[in-house]
Motif scaffolding. Structure first.
Motif, PDB file in Angstrom:
ATOM      1  N   LEU A  51       7.163   6.667  -3.273  1.00 49.02           N
ATOM      2  CA  LEU A  51       6.347   5.271  -3.821  1.00 49.02           C
ATOM      3  C   LEU A  51       4.877   6.460  -3.228  1.00 49.02           C
ATOM      4  CD1 LEU A  51       8.046   2.758  -2.232  1.00 49.02           C
ATOM      5  CD2 LEU A  51       7.550   3.591  -4.177  1.00 49.02           C
ATOM      6  N   ARG A  52       3.519   5.849  -4.066  1.00 48.87           N
ATOM      7  CA  ARG A  52       2.751   6.292  -4.090  1.00 48.87           C
ATOM      8  C   ARG A  52       1.827   5.171  -3.781  1.00 48.87           C
ATOM      9  NH1 ARG A  52      -0.379  11.059  -7.360  1.00 48.87           N
ATOM     10  NH2 ARG A  52       1.489  11.847  -6.059  1.00 48.87           N
ATOM     11  N   PHE A  53       0.973   4.901  -2.731  1.00 49.26           N
ATOM     12  CA  PHE A  53      -0.266   4.285  -2.292  1.00 49.26           C
ATOM     13  C   PHE A  53      -1.433   4.510  -2.376  1.00 49.26           C
ATOM     14  CE2 PHE A  53       4.387   3.246  -0.259  1.00 49.26           C
ATOM     15  CZ  PHE A  53       4.450   1.519   0.004  1.00 49.26           C
ATOM     16  N   GLY A  54      -2.392   3.268  -2.613  1.00 54.01           N
ATOM     17  CA  GLY A  54      -3.588   4.010  -2.724  1.00 54.01           C
ATOM     18  C   GLY A  54      -4.099   3.246  -1.593  1.00 54.01           C
ATOM     19  N   ILE A  55      -6.037   3.186  -1.840  1.00 59.33           N
ATOM     20  CA  ILE A  55      -6.439   2.859  -1.187  1.00 59.33           C
ATOM     21  C   ILE A  55      -6.600   1.245  -0.955  1.00 59.33           C
ATOM     22  CG2 ILE A  55      -8.641   2.422   0.241  1.00 59.33           C
ATOM     23  CD1 ILE A  55      -9.005   5.716  -1.582  1.00 59.33           C
ATOM     24  N   GLN A  60      -5.644  -6.119   2.220  1.00 57.65           N
ATOM     25  CA  GLN A  60      -3.886  -5.855   1.494  1.00 57.65           C
ATOM     26  C   GLN A  60      -2.994  -4.931   2.278  1.00 57.65           C
ATOM     27  OE1 GLN A  60      -7.071  -3.511  -1.398  1.00 57.65           O
ATOM     28  NE2 GLN A  60      -5.716  -4.968  -2.422  1.00 57.65           N
ATOM     29  N   LEU A  61      -3.934  -4.729   3.521  1.00 61.02           N
ATOM     30  CA  LEU A  61      -3.011  -3.791   4.569  1.00 61.02           C
ATOM     31  C   LEU A  61      -1.821  -5.153   5.170  1.00 61.02           C
ATOM     32  CD1 LEU A  61      -5.198  -0.803   6.268  1.00 61.02           C
ATOM     33  CD2 LEU A  61      -3.071  -1.309   4.476  1.00 61.02           C
ATOM     34  N   LYS A  62      -2.429  -6.224   5.425  1.00 61.81           N
ATOM     35  CA  LYS A  62      -1.723  -7.619   6.163  1.00 61.81           C
ATOM     36  C   LYS A  62      -1.143  -7.868   5.241  1.00 61.81           C
ATOM     37  CE  LYS A  62      -2.171 -11.550   7.764  1.00 61.81           C
ATOM     38  NZ  LYS A  62      -2.895 -12.951   8.236  1.00 61.81           N
ATOM     39  N   LYS A  63      -0.958  -7.452   3.595  1.00 59.90           N
ATOM     40  CA  LYS A  63      -0.243  -8.295   2.647  1.00 59.90           C
ATOM     41  C   LYS A  63       1.711  -7.027   2.859  1.00 59.90           C
ATOM     42  CE  LYS A  63       0.682  -9.477  -1.952  1.00 59.90           C
ATOM     43  NZ  LYS A  63      -0.092 -10.245  -3.414  1.00 59.90           N
TER      44      LYS A  63
END
Length: 72
Positions: A51-55, A60-63
């Motif tokens: 999986l590739r996660f963007g900035i 968004q980090l909390k979610k």
């Protein structure tokens, strides 16, 4: 983000650069499906092994953290 991903996916191999984080795991396709169901959009590689996660911003980090906790 790397710290969060290492905590939630401790067996995964993680690579990062300034633009994104790639997480290699045999469960990538299942994790991708679950994250998408909760409107957390990431890229599943063509090989279906990462999986590739963007900035991401703090909200968004909390979610992401909440949803990964429910998957694992």
């Amino acid at each position: 983000m790397v710290k969060l991903l290492k905590k939630q996916l401790p067996l995964a191999r993680i690579e990062a650069n300034a633009l994104f984080v790639t997480v290699f795991t045999p469960d990538a396709a299942a994790i991708y499906d679950q994250l998408c169901k909760h409107a957390v959009y990431v890229r599943l590689t063509d090989e279906k092994n990462a999986l590739r996660f963007g900035i991401a911003d703090p909200s968004q980090l909390k979610k992401l953290n909440v949803n990964l906790a429910h998957i694992g």
